[in-house]
Design an enzyme around this catalytic site. Sequence first.
Site, PDB file in Angstrom:
ATOM      1  N   TYR A   1      36.486  41.723  55.539  1.00 30.44           N
ATOM      2  CA  TYR A   1      35.654  42.924  55.380  1.00 30.44           C
ATOM      3  C   TYR A   1      35.319  43.540  56.740  1.00 30.44           C
ATOM      4  O   TYR A   1      35.296  44.767  56.890  1.00 30.44           O
ATOM      5  CB  TYR A   1      34.351  42.592  54.636  1.00 30.44           C
ATOM      6  CG  TYR A   1      34.566  42.349  53.169  1.00 30.44           C
ATOM      7  CD1 TYR A   1      34.504  43.399  52.256  1.00 30.44           C
ATOM      8  CD2 TYR A   1      34.847  41.080  52.691  1.00 30.44           C
ATOM      9  CE1 TYR A   1      34.715  43.189  50.913  1.00 30.44           C
ATOM     10  CE2 TYR A   1      35.056  40.857  51.337  1.00 30.44           C
ATOM     11  CZ  TYR A   1      34.992  41.912  50.461  1.00 30.44           C
ATOM     12  OH  TYR A   1      35.212  41.707  49.117  1.00 30.44           O
TER      13      TYR A   1
ATOM     14  N   LYS B   1      41.491  41.522  47.083  1.00 29.61           N
ATOM     15  CA  LYS B   1      41.674  41.147  48.476  1.00 29.61           C
ATOM     16  C   LYS B   1      41.458  39.650  48.620  1.00 29.61           C
ATOM     17  O   LYS B   1      40.723  39.107  47.784  1.00 29.61           O
ATOM     18  CB  LYS B   1      40.739  41.914  49.403  1.00 29.61           C
ATOM     19  CG  LYS B   1      39.269  41.951  49.007  1.00 29.61           C
ATOM     20  CD  LYS B   1      38.516  40.688  48.759  1.00 29.61           C
ATOM     21  CE  LYS B   1      38.382  39.706  49.900  1.00 29.61           C
ATOM     22  NZ  LYS B   1      37.638  38.453  49.469  1.00 29.61           N
TER      23      LYS B   1
HETATM   24  P1  NAD Z   1      36.994  32.066  40.830  1.00 28.77           P
HETATM   25  O1  NAD Z   1      37.286  30.705  41.322  1.00 28.77           O
HETATM   26  O2  NAD Z   1      35.643  32.317  40.288  1.00 28.77           O
HETATM   27  O3  NAD Z   1      38.031  32.448  39.675  1.00 28.77           O
HETATM   28  C1  NAD Z   1      39.396  32.213  39.784  1.00 28.77           C
HETATM   29  C2  NAD Z   1      40.055  32.296  38.424  1.00 28.77           C
HETATM   30  O4  NAD Z   1      41.443  31.989  38.582  1.00 28.77           O
HETATM   31  C3  NAD Z   1      39.488  31.309  37.406  1.00 28.77           C
HETATM   32  O5  NAD Z   1      39.395  31.933  36.154  1.00 28.77           O
HETATM   33  C4  NAD Z   1      40.545  30.219  37.371  1.00 28.77           C
HETATM   34  O6  NAD Z   1      40.613  29.551  36.133  1.00 28.77           O
HETATM   35  C5  NAD Z   1      41.825  31.000  37.635  1.00 28.77           C
HETATM   36  N1  NAD Z   1      42.915  30.176  38.157  1.00 28.77           N
HETATM   37  C6  NAD Z   1      44.173  30.243  37.761  1.00 28.77           C
HETATM   38  N2  NAD Z   1      44.923  29.352  38.414  1.00 28.77           N
HETATM   39  C7  NAD Z   1      44.114  28.697  39.247  1.00 28.77           C
HETATM   40  C8  NAD Z   1      44.306  27.653  40.181  1.00 28.77           C
HETATM   41  N3  NAD Z   1      45.517  27.121  40.386  1.00 28.77           N
HETATM   42  N4  NAD Z   1      43.245  27.235  40.883  1.00 28.77           N
HETATM   43  C9  NAD Z   1      42.040  27.777  40.709  1.00 28.77           C
HETATM   44  N5  NAD Z   1      41.792  28.769  39.825  1.00 28.77           N
HETATM   45  C10 NAD Z   1      42.826  29.232  39.101  1.00 28.77           C
HETATM   46  O7  NAD Z   1      37.382  33.080  41.980  1.00 28.77           O
HETATM   47  P2  NAD Z   1      36.856  34.553  42.173  1.00 28.77           P
HETATM   48  O8  NAD Z   1      35.656  34.518  43.032  1.00 28.77           O
HETATM   49  O9  NAD Z   1      36.786  35.249  40.890  1.00 28.77           O
HETATM   50  O10 NAD Z   1      38.035  35.151  43.104  1.00 28.77           O
HETATM   51  C11 NAD Z   1      39.245  35.652  42.559  1.00 28.77           C
HETATM   52  C12 NAD Z   1      39.878  36.650  43.540  1.00 28.77           C
HETATM   53  O11 NAD Z   1      38.970  37.710  43.761  1.00 28.77           O
HETATM   54  C13 NAD Z   1      40.170  36.098  44.945  1.00 28.77           C
HETATM   55  O12 NAD Z   1      41.337  36.686  45.445  1.00 28.77           O
HETATM   56  C14 NAD Z   1      38.998  36.516  45.775  1.00 28.77           C
HETATM   57  O13 NAD Z   1      39.284  36.658  47.151  1.00 28.77           O
HETATM   58  C15 NAD Z   1      38.682  37.847  45.155  1.00 28.77           C
HETATM   59  N6  NAD Z   1      37.268  38.194  45.289  1.00 28.77           N
HETATM   60  C16 NAD Z   1      36.960  39.452  45.671  1.00 28.77           C
HETATM   61  C17 NAD Z   1      35.647  39.842  45.772  1.00 28.77           C
HETATM   62  C18 NAD Z   1      35.298  41.259  46.090  1.00 28.77           C
HETATM   63  O14 NAD Z   1      34.154  41.539  46.366  1.00 28.77           O
HETATM   64  N7  NAD Z   1      36.239  42.181  46.030  1.00 28.77           N
HETATM   65  C19 NAD Z   1      34.628  38.919  45.538  1.00 28.77           C
HETATM   66  C20 NAD Z   1      34.975  37.633  45.127  1.00 28.77           C
HETATM   67  C21 NAD Z   1      36.308  37.292  44.993  1.00 28.77           C
END
Ligand code: NAD
Length: 430
Positions: A258, A173
């Site tokens: 949420y 999401k």
């Molecule tokens: P994060 O920044 O920690 O990780 C993002 C990943 O994407 C990294 O590995 C990064 O290298 C990669 N990536 C690839 N192309 C990129 C770019 N152009 N710019 C930045 N990063 C790039 O993010 P996250 O917290 O892991 O979030 C990822 C997804 O998960 C999002 O859609 C977020 O909304 C969702 N999320 C959901 C929950 C949940 O509880 N369900 C919690 C956190 C995040």
Amino acid sequence: MRSDFDETRRQLLAGSVALATASYARHGLAATSSGSPTPVDEGTVAGGRVSFPAIDASTEQPGAPPPNPDVPGQRVGFAVVGLGRLALQNILPAFAQSKHARLTGLVSGDSEKMRVIAAQYGVPKEACYSYEEMARLRNNASIQVVYVVLPNALHRDAVIQAARAGKHVLCEKPMATGPEEAREMIAACREAARKLMIAYRCQYEVNNVELAKRARSGELGDIQFIDAINSQNQGDPTQWRQIKKLAGGGSLPDVGLYCLNTARALLGEEPSEVIASIHSPEHDPRFREVESTVSFILRFPSGILANCASSYSAHEQRNFRVLGSKAAAEITNAFAYEGQKLHMSRRDAQAEAKVELNLGVKNQFSLEMDHMALCVRNNVEPRTPGEEGLQDQILMSAIYQSAQTGQPISLKPELRRDAFRGPPPDDRHA
Ligand code: NAD
């Protein structure tokens, strides 16, 4: 020769066996004196599952049954795309508690990080792909589901590529950065005859599920009002969440979602009107492109109002309250990864009673992945399919429009219950 001491001990033991036998009988349980284990001790095996009968009195909360996971080789294989914080801190570890899903592939733009993670989780080198190589997923039969965990604006392309490679898709999401992208994702999965599920973990989390069940059963009386807050104080202004092109928006699509989704899921209704207001601290580098605080009210066809707020500049709070005519309920930490507490408040004779329900702890990421795995295996529509994500995208666009114009926004009437959801997860597999 028996000493007086031995005799006394024998009499005491005989007395306690008699007492225990009487106590067992009172609780309808059989006692054994042979010393060898009975089915009560050993449990029983049937249909490839092990179970134990309850040994506590019916007044006690029963222990959790054994999880009975699938044989590892028979679990549904998942490849995780994007190895950021959520993937490494929550999703990959959750496979250890999953019963029907297993990690069989990785996709990342960072080959060195992927090599380390693959070694930690036992993913073979041949099942590690770069983003550019996603079409090759088609040739890997051990991967049935692709779980997209990238920044929001990258979901669309990854989902479409995965579906075209013949894989079912679980997507984080918010589904996308707007309704149009969401529609394209749904169309691509439909065209490829693959399932698409959006990772709304709270619709699988046990406290949220229990509260929705109780609210829908009428236990709270007629629901009048919902109050939902999801806030966190963001740091680094350079992270992708603060960049509109990658995030699609600020606190609303990330955490406000949420409040929106949980209110809709609890009621099974769709809002007929939204009204919203936004505030971001001035000259704050974190909010050059995206918003901080969003306050929005959802009006449902039944008349229920949901008062929701999200913020990127307020201390963490993640609480959800439901006020009914007979009782009220609250989940503290409702939207957090763990630490949910469900309280019910109602009159009890001459007192006001506030009861905390202990539902045990279950990893919501494992539950969510297991649901997707069973949907794939049994060819069932996920509880939270792409259409559920699209509906939130439509509502979030209306929320932004209302904040921009200062006017309430009316929405297309939708009177079907759970209009955009598949069947709920089957409790027998929980
Ligand atoms: P994060 O920044 O920690 O990780 C993002 C990943 O994407 C990294 O590995 C990064 O290298 C990669 N990536 C690839 N192309 C990129 C770019 N152009 N710019 C930045 N990063 C790039 O993010 P996250 O917290 O892991 O979030 C990822 C997804 O998960 C999002 O859609 C977020 O909304 C969702 N999320 C959901 C929950 C949940 O509880 N369900 C919690 C956190 C995040």
